[in-house]
Design a protein around this motif. Structure first.
Motif, PDB file in Angstrom:
ATOM      1  N   SER A   1       0.846  -1.193   0.000  1.00  0.00           N
ATOM      2  CA  SER A   1       0.000   0.000   0.000  1.00  0.00           C
ATOM      3  C   SER A   1       0.886   1.249   0.000  1.00  0.00           C
ATOM      4  O   SER A   1       2.108   1.162   0.047  1.00  0.00           O
ATOM      5  CB  SER A   1      -0.909   0.006   1.231  1.00  0.00           C
ATOM      6  N   THR A   2       0.231   2.382  -0.037  1.00  0.00           N
ATOM      7  CA  THR A   2       0.917   3.666   0.074  1.00  0.00           C
ATOM      8  C   THR A   2       0.336   4.387   1.279  1.00  0.00           C
ATOM      9  O   THR A   2      -0.884   4.505   1.411  1.00  0.00           O
ATOM     10  CB  THR A   2       0.725   4.505  -1.199  1.00  0.00           C
ATOM     11  N   SER A   3       1.199   4.844   2.142  1.00  0.00           N
ATOM     12  CA  SER A   3       0.805   5.567   3.346  1.00  0.00           C
ATOM     13  C   SER A   3       0.871   7.065   3.064  1.00  0.00           C
ATOM     14  O   SER A   3       1.898   7.566   2.601  1.00  0.00           O
ATOM     15  CB  SER A   3       1.760   5.198   4.484  1.00  0.00           C
ATOM     16  N   PHE A   4      -0.225   7.772   3.338  1.00  0.00           N
ATOM     17  CA  PHE A   4      -0.297   9.217   3.119  1.00  0.00           C
ATOM     18  C   PHE A   4      -0.486   9.934   4.451  1.00  0.00           C
ATOM     19  O   PHE A   4      -1.131   9.414   5.365  1.00  0.00           O
ATOM     20  CB  PHE A   4      -1.485   9.584   2.222  1.00  0.00           C
ATOM     21  N   ALA A   5       0.039  11.147   4.510  1.00  0.00           N
ATOM     22  CA  ALA A   5      -0.234  12.063   5.625  1.00  0.00           C
ATOM     23  C   ALA A   5      -0.513  13.420   5.014  1.00  0.00           C
ATOM     24  O   ALA A   5       0.210  13.869   4.121  1.00  0.00           O
ATOM     25  CB  ALA A   5       0.945  12.148   6.578  1.00  0.00           C
ATOM     26  N   ILE A   6      -1.584  14.046   5.481  1.00  0.00           N
ATOM     27  CA  ILE A   6      -1.900  15.397   5.044  1.00  0.00           C
ATOM     28  C   ILE A   6      -1.943  16.278   6.279  1.00  0.00           C
ATOM     29  O   ILE A   6      -2.434  15.865   7.333  1.00  0.00           O
ATOM     30  CB  ILE A   6      -3.207  15.457   4.232  1.00  0.00           C
ATOM     31  N   VAL A   7      -1.366  17.469   6.166  1.00  0.00           N
ATOM     32  CA  VAL A   7      -1.163  18.340   7.321  1.00  0.00           C
ATOM     33  C   VAL A   7      -1.726  19.726   7.046  1.00  0.00           C
ATOM     34  O   VAL A   7      -1.550  20.276   5.959  1.00  0.00           O
ATOM     35  CB  VAL A   7       0.343  18.452   7.650  1.00  0.00           C
ATOM     36  N   ILE A   8      -2.393  20.281   8.054  1.00  0.00           N
ATOM     37  CA  ILE A   8      -2.777  21.688   8.061  1.00  0.00           C
ATOM     38  C   ILE A   8      -1.934  22.349   9.142  1.00  0.00           C
ATOM     39  O   ILE A   8      -2.025  21.974  10.317  1.00  0.00           O
ATOM     40  CB  ILE A   8      -4.269  21.882   8.401  1.00  0.00           C
ATOM     41  N   SER A   9      -1.105  23.304   8.753  1.00  0.00           N
ATOM     42  CA  SER A   9      -0.289  24.053   9.711  1.00  0.00           C
ATOM     43  C   SER A   9      -0.879  25.445   9.862  1.00  0.00           C
ATOM     44  O   SER A   9      -1.191  26.100   8.870  1.00  0.00           O
ATOM     45  CB  SER A   9       1.155  24.199   9.216  1.00  0.00           C
ATOM     46  N   LEU A  10      -1.006  25.880  11.106  1.00  0.00           N
ATOM     47  CA  LEU A  10      -1.433  27.243  11.397  1.00  0.00           C
ATOM     48  C   LEU A  10      -0.219  27.974  11.939  1.00  0.00           C
ATOM     49  O   LEU A  10       0.282  27.641  13.015  1.00  0.00           O
ATOM     50  CB  LEU A  10      -2.582  27.262  12.405  1.00  0.00           C
ATOM     51  N   ILE A  11       0.260  28.946  11.189  1.00  0.00           N
ATOM     52  CA  ILE A  11       1.490  29.653  11.532  1.00  0.00           C
ATOM     53  C   ILE A  11       1.150  31.062  11.994  1.00  0.00           C
ATOM     54  O   ILE A  11       0.456  31.811  11.287  1.00  0.00           O
ATOM     55  CB  ILE A  11       2.437  29.742  10.313  1.00  0.00           C
ATOM     56  N   GLN A  12       1.640  31.416  13.165  1.00  0.00           N
ATOM     57  CA  GLN A  12       1.550  32.796  13.626  1.00  0.00           C
ATOM     58  C   GLN A  12       2.886  33.438  13.261  1.00  0.00           C
ATOM     59  O   GLN A  12       3.930  33.066  13.806  1.00  0.00           O
ATOM     60  CB  GLN A  12       1.297  32.883  15.126  1.00  0.00           C
ATOM     61  N   LYS A  13       2.850  34.335  12.308  1.00  0.00           N
ATOM     62  CA  LYS A  13       4.065  34.901  11.732  1.00  0.00           C
ATOM     63  C   LYS A  13       5.028  35.399  12.804  1.00  0.00           C
ATOM     64  O   LYS A  13       4.676  36.210  13.648  1.00  0.00           O
ATOM     65  CB  LYS A  13       3.705  36.011  10.757  1.00  0.00           C
ATOM     66  N   GLY A  14       6.240  34.845  12.767  1.00  0.00           N
ATOM     67  CA  GLY A  14       7.276  35.232  13.710  1.00  0.00           C
ATOM     68  C   GLY A  14       7.160  34.607  15.088  1.00  0.00           C
ATOM     69  O   GLY A  14       7.980  34.862  15.961  1.00  0.00           O
ATOM     70  N   ARG A  15       6.164  33.753  15.307  1.00  0.00           N
ATOM     71  CA  ARG A  15       5.949  33.202  16.643  1.00  0.00           C
ATOM     72  C   ARG A  15       5.720  31.694  16.667  1.00  0.00           C
ATOM     73  O   ARG A  15       5.350  31.151  17.699  1.00  0.00           O
ATOM     74  CB  ARG A  15       4.760  33.899  17.295  1.00  0.00           C
ATOM     75  N   GLY A  16       5.887  31.024  15.547  1.00  0.00           N
ATOM     76  CA  GLY A  16       5.680  29.572  15.537  1.00  0.00           C
ATOM     77  C   GLY A  16       4.273  29.209  15.135  1.00  0.00           C
ATOM     78  O   GLY A  16       3.574  29.989  14.501  1.00  0.00           O
ATOM     79  N   GLY A  17       3.857  28.029  15.509  1.00  0.00           N
ATOM     80  CA  GLY A  17       2.528  27.600  15.116  1.00  0.00           C
ATOM     81  C   GLY A  17       2.175  26.234  15.653  1.00  0.00           C
ATOM     82  O   GLY A  17       2.840  25.696  16.538  1.00  0.00           O
ATOM     83  N   THR A  18       1.108  25.702  15.092  1.00  0.00           N
ATOM     84  CA  THR A  18       0.629  24.381  15.456  1.00  0.00           C
ATOM     85  C   THR A  18       0.206  23.670  14.179  1.00  0.00           C
ATOM     86  O   THR A  18       0.159  24.278  13.114  1.00  0.00           O
ATOM     87  CB  THR A  18      -0.535  24.458  16.466  1.00  0.00           C
TER      88      THR A  18
END
Length: 168
Positions: free
Chosen positions: A58-75
């Motif tokens: 099979s093929t394993s996939f991961a899809i990511v949504i990143s929320l970036i606070q400019k200059g302060r990192g993110g989640t």
């Protein structure tokens, strides 16, 4: 214009995971982003990226949504899933990209319905060096056609670093 509508590209991203909040529905992720940015939207950006890893059957996939606070990192929030074996690098790379475009389009529609103007970027796990260089022009064109700015390696950390971690 839109994303391909082939059966293989139609994936329901229903359960995401957050390192800090645990499992969340897609709607809860979208709502979490909305509530985080609501009063300081100009300080945030959303990035959507995907990666895949070939397995034996099979093929394993991961899809990511990143929320970036400019200059302060993110989640970030991620969803993993399996699909049939994609022996072709082109099939895998195009699938990653179309999954990312599809999810980014859903997120953009969610924001539009709430009159939120939050920038959304795509990160593709391709680069000008190596075997994926032949896909750069086409996938950047796909992003542009769907009205998304896009980054490739070495600037595509959402796909090449975060999503990559969850395909292993």
């Amino acid at each position: 214009m839109g994303v391909t509508s082939s059966h293989e590209q139609q994936v329901e991203f229903e359960l995401f995971h957050s390192p800090s909040k645990g499992p969340l529905s897609k709607e809860a992720v979208f709502s979490e982003i909305e509530h985080t940015v609501v009063d300081q939207i100009e300080h945030y950006e959303v990035i959507v990226g995907a990666d895949s890893q070939l397995r034996r059957s099979s093929t394993s996939f991961a899809i990511v949504i990143s929320l970036i606070q400019k200059g302060r990192g993110g989640t970030f929030f991620y969803h993993t899933f399996q699909r049939h074996h994609f022996p072709s690098l082109q099939q895998r790379i195009y699938s990653e990209a179309f999954y990312a475009v599809g999810l980014a389009s859903e997120l953009r529609q969610y924001f539009k319905e709430r009159q939120i103007e939050l920038p959304i970027r795509l990160h593709f796990d391709i680069g000008r060096n190596g075997p994926t260089n032949k896909f750069v022009g086409y996938l950047l064109s796909v992003a542009n056609t769907n009205d998304f700015p896009a980054d490739i390696k070495p600037d595509s950390f959402c796909a090449s670093t975060i999503a990559d971690k969850f395909t292993k």
